[in-house]
Design an enzyme around this catalytic site. Structure first.
Site, PDB file in Angstrom:
ATOM      1  N   ASP A 114       1.402  -4.506  -1.706  1.00 22.76           N
ATOM      2  CA  ASP A 114       3.034  -5.753  -1.795  1.00 22.76           C
ATOM      3  C   ASP A 114       3.391  -7.327  -0.584  1.00 22.76           C
ATOM      4  O   ASP A 114       3.572  -8.246  -0.532  1.00 22.76           O
ATOM      5  CB  ASP A 114       3.769  -6.153  -3.012  1.00 22.76           C
ATOM      6  CG  ASP A 114       5.455  -5.328  -3.317  1.00 22.76           C
ATOM      7  OD1 ASP A 114       5.176  -4.937  -1.697  1.00 22.76           O
ATOM      8  OD2 ASP A 114       5.536  -5.185  -4.189  1.00 22.76           O
ATOM      9  N   HIS A 131      -1.353   2.785   0.529  1.00 19.96           N
ATOM     10  CA  HIS A 131      -2.273   2.486  -0.339  1.00 19.96           C
ATOM     11  C   HIS A 131      -2.429   1.726   0.114  1.00 19.96           C
ATOM     12  O   HIS A 131      -3.277   0.549  -0.493  1.00 19.96           O
ATOM     13  CB  HIS A 131      -0.991   2.517  -1.790  1.00 19.96           C
ATOM     14  CG  HIS A 131      -1.109   3.981  -2.064  1.00 19.96           C
ATOM     15  ND1 HIS A 131      -0.610   4.317  -3.932  1.00 19.96           N
ATOM     16  CD2 HIS A 131      -1.405   5.119  -2.025  1.00 19.96           C
ATOM     17  CE1 HIS A 131      -0.154   5.085  -3.995  1.00 19.96           C
ATOM     18  NE2 HIS A 131      -0.914   6.126  -2.747  1.00 19.96           N
ATOM     19  N   CYS A 142     -18.920  -2.170   6.650  1.00 19.48           N
ATOM     20  CA  CYS A 142     -19.204  -1.992   8.210  1.00 19.48           C
ATOM     21  C   CYS A 142     -17.840  -2.200   8.593  1.00 19.48           C
ATOM     22  O   CYS A 142     -16.656  -2.248   9.338  1.00 19.48           O
ATOM     23  CB  CYS A 142     -19.351  -3.446   8.970  1.00 19.48           C
ATOM     24  SG  CYS A 142     -18.628  -4.882   8.679  1.00 19.48           S
ATOM     25  N   CYS A 167     -22.367  -8.135   7.349  1.00 22.80           N
ATOM     26  CA  CYS A 167     -22.950  -6.954   7.746  1.00 22.80           C
ATOM     27  C   CYS A 167     -24.052  -6.746   5.492  1.00 22.80           C
ATOM     28  O   CYS A 167     -24.663  -6.596   5.621  1.00 22.80           O
ATOM     29  CB  CYS A 167     -22.632  -5.397   7.506  1.00 22.80           C
ATOM     30  SG  CYS A 167     -21.788  -5.113   6.565  1.00 22.80           S
ATOM     31  N   SER A 206       7.393   6.900 -10.064  1.00 20.54           N
ATOM     32  CA  SER A 206       6.582   7.367 -11.272  1.00 20.54           C
ATOM     33  C   SER A 206       7.255   9.518 -11.056  1.00 20.54           C
ATOM     34  O   SER A 206       7.528  10.209 -11.035  1.00 20.54           O
ATOM     35  CB  SER A 206       5.742   7.614 -12.142  1.00 20.54           C
ATOM     36  OG  SER A 206       4.571   7.223 -11.432  1.00 20.54           O
TER      37      SER A 206
HETATM   38  P1  NAD Z   1       4.372   3.553 -11.328  1.00 21.69           P
HETATM   39  O1  NAD Z   1       3.935   2.395 -11.784  1.00 21.69           O
HETATM   40  O2  NAD Z   1       3.848   4.584 -11.455  1.00 21.69           O
HETATM   41  O3  NAD Z   1       5.884   3.750 -11.465  1.00 21.69           O
HETATM   42  C1  NAD Z   1       6.927   3.295 -11.138  1.00 21.69           C
HETATM   43  C2  NAD Z   1       8.492   3.262 -11.417  1.00 21.69           C
HETATM   44  O4  NAD Z   1       9.310   2.195 -11.661  1.00 21.69           O
HETATM   45  C3  NAD Z   1       8.497   3.492 -13.092  1.00 21.69           C
HETATM   46  O5  NAD Z   1       8.825   4.843 -13.250  1.00 21.69           O
HETATM   47  C4  NAD Z   1      10.007   2.948 -13.655  1.00 21.69           C
HETATM   48  O6  NAD Z   1      10.642   3.287 -14.560  1.00 21.69           O
HETATM   49  C5  NAD Z   1      10.222   1.895 -12.708  1.00 21.69           C
HETATM   50  N1  NAD Z   1      11.275   1.525 -12.712  1.00 21.69           N
HETATM   51  C6  NAD Z   1      10.477   0.122 -13.122  1.00 21.69           C
HETATM   52  N2  NAD Z   1      11.092  -1.294 -12.884  1.00 21.69           N
HETATM   53  C7  NAD Z   1      12.193  -0.396 -11.854  1.00 21.69           C
HETATM   54  C8  NAD Z   1      13.898  -1.184 -11.012  1.00 21.69           C
HETATM   55  N3  NAD Z   1      13.789  -2.578 -11.802  1.00 21.69           N
HETATM   56  N4  NAD Z   1      14.803  -0.527 -10.657  1.00 21.69           N
HETATM   57  C9  NAD Z   1      14.028   1.002 -10.926  1.00 21.69           C
HETATM   58  N5  NAD Z   1      12.591   1.696 -11.311  1.00 21.69           N
HETATM   59  C10 NAD Z   1      12.401   1.128 -11.678  1.00 21.69           C
HETATM   60  O7  NAD Z   1       4.703   3.087  -9.464  1.00 21.69           O
HETATM   61  P2  NAD Z   1       3.881   3.958  -8.715  1.00 21.69           P
HETATM   62  O8  NAD Z   1       4.847   5.587  -8.751  1.00 21.69           O
HETATM   63  O9  NAD Z   1       4.788   3.141  -7.424  1.00 21.69           O
HETATM   64  O10 NAD Z   1       2.750   4.297  -8.676  1.00 21.69           O
HETATM   65  C11 NAD Z   1       1.402   3.678  -8.713  1.00 21.69           C
HETATM   66  C12 NAD Z   1       0.156   3.049  -7.632  1.00 21.69           C
HETATM   67  O11 NAD Z   1      -0.311   1.642  -8.236  1.00 21.69           O
HETATM   68  C13 NAD Z   1       1.079   2.797  -6.245  1.00 21.69           C
HETATM   69  O12 NAD Z   1       0.473   3.693  -5.857  1.00 21.69           O
HETATM   70  C14 NAD Z   1       0.630   1.355  -6.164  1.00 21.69           C
HETATM   71  O13 NAD Z   1      -0.717   1.280  -4.737  1.00 21.69           O
HETATM   72  C15 NAD Z   1       0.269   0.633  -7.160  1.00 21.69           C
HETATM   73  N6  NAD Z   1       1.261  -0.502  -7.351  1.00 21.69           N
HETATM   74  C16 NAD Z   1       1.508  -1.148  -6.557  1.00 21.69           C
HETATM   75  C17 NAD Z   1       2.470  -2.078  -6.737  1.00 21.69           C
HETATM   76  C18 NAD Z   1       3.172  -3.090  -6.022  1.00 21.69           C
HETATM   77  O14 NAD Z   1       2.842  -3.782  -4.648  1.00 21.69           O
HETATM   78  N7  NAD Z   1       4.371  -4.120  -6.398  1.00 21.69           N
HETATM   79  C19 NAD Z   1       2.548  -2.671  -8.142  1.00 21.69           C
HETATM   80  C20 NAD Z   1       1.904  -1.930  -8.820  1.00 21.69           C
HETATM   81  C21 NAD Z   1       1.381  -0.509  -8.511  1.00 21.69           C
HETATM   82 ZN    ZN Z   2     -19.141  -5.783   6.551  1.00 22.91          ZN
END
Ligand code: NAD
Ligand code: ZN
Length: 256
Positions: A114, A131, A142, A167, A206
């Site tokens: 984000d 990510h 490309c 491309c 997580s």
């Molecule tokens: P995940 O969804 O696996 O885990 C998120 C964790 O955050 C959970 O365990 C949840 O309990 C905890 N959580 C939720 N709200 C919270 C808060 N306010 N305070 C503290 N903890 C809180 O996410 P992940 O492990 O980051 O992996 C998922 C993948 O999804 C990432 O690799 C990412 O690329 C992508 N993703 C990104 C976004 C973003 O950019 N904001 C959003 C969703 C998913």
């Molecule tokens: Zn291209």
């Protein structure tokens, strides 16, 4: 909005504060949980996008995205309305900016796409977006890249799956989807961050997405302290130096 429990254990909070204040350098690993209080849902929490709709995982899987034009059209429509482009940083992001200003931030590795850490004010050269980012598009054929706004304008103008103008290849956001490899240089920076800093602070993740969750294992094996801040328990809680359960936007300002 937050998945966090409302009661934060004051002893855990104090222990985390002490570990971090005694450190001369801190590396940070953040996940979707740091951005839920900015209105961006996570994937695996109780209100997570995939918890509610397992089909959504397909849009983040490169094989489905490349093979199925309907998956791409859906993905572009969802990008058009995505909270990611309008969300603002919260107190959790801002606390990490303060950590950098104090001169003790080694590296901030984020799984988030984000862009909120840099928008909050962390320097782009301290942040590793392991990510990728939703703020740029890229061509899978490309490798051309550009600002996401350009691609979204084409979708709004009536092209539901805009092809590469150079491309004719397939465009996607510049994120690492499931089935794609991480960037080797970024992984090396993450490993160095886990090895070198006195403390690894893992926030809102997580710790189930590999290889990046292995940062915690690497830090532990290097004899570093590990502080985990998350709303739910993680597979590393029993090995961590301190675990603080609750909302990152409340806990980070208190411990940093
Ligand atoms: P995940 O969804 O696996 O885990 C998120 C964790 O955050 C959970 O365990 C949840 O309990 C905890 N959580 C939720 N709200 C919270 C808060 N306010 N305070 C503290 N903890 C809180 O996410 P992940 O492990 O980051 O992996 C998922 C993948 O999804 C990432 O690799 C990412 O690329 C992508 N993703 C990104 C976004 C973003 O950019 N904001 C959003 C969703 C998913
Ligand atoms: Zn291209």
């Amino acid at each position: 909005m937050s998945d966090a429990a409302d009661e934060i254990d004051p002893q855990a909070l104090e222990a985390a504060r002490r570990v971090i204040h005694e450190a001369s350098s801190v590396s940070v690993l953040t996940g979707a949980g740091i951005s839920t209080d900015s209105g961006i849902p996570d994937f695996r929490g109780p209100n997570g996008v995939w918890t509610r709709n397992p089909e959504a995982e397909k849009r983040s899987t490169i094989q489905h995205y490349l093979a199925d034009p309907q998956v791409r059209r859906d993905a572009w429509q969802i990008r058009l309305d995505s909270d990611m482009f309008t969300a603002s940083p919260n107190d959790g992001h801002r606390a990490l900016v303060d950590l950098e200003r104090s001169g003790r931030l080694h590296t901030l590795v984020t799984q988030n796409i984000d862009g909120l850490h840099v928008i909050a004010g962390n320097s782009p050269d301290r942040v590793v977006e392991i990510h990728g980012t939703v703020h740029r598009w890229e061509c899978v054929d490309c490798g051309a890249r550009g600002p996401m706004g350009e691609a979204l304008d084409r979708v709004r103008a009536g092209d539901p799956d805009p092809p590469c103008l150079i491309c004719d290849g397939i465009l996607k956001s510049a994120t690492i989807m499931f089935g794609q490899s991480l960037v080797t240089a970024d992984l090396m920076r993450a490993e160095i961050a886990a090895t070198e800093a006195d403390v690894l602070l893992a926030v809102g993740t997580s710790l189930t997405v590999y290889p990046i969750a292995a940062m915690v294992q690497i830090a532990l094996e290097s004899g570093r302290s590990v502080v985990i801040v998350n709303a739910q328990s993680t597979p590393f809680d029993s090995q961590a130096t301190v675990v603080v359960q609750g909302s990152a936007s409340e806990i980070l300002p208190a411990i940093l």
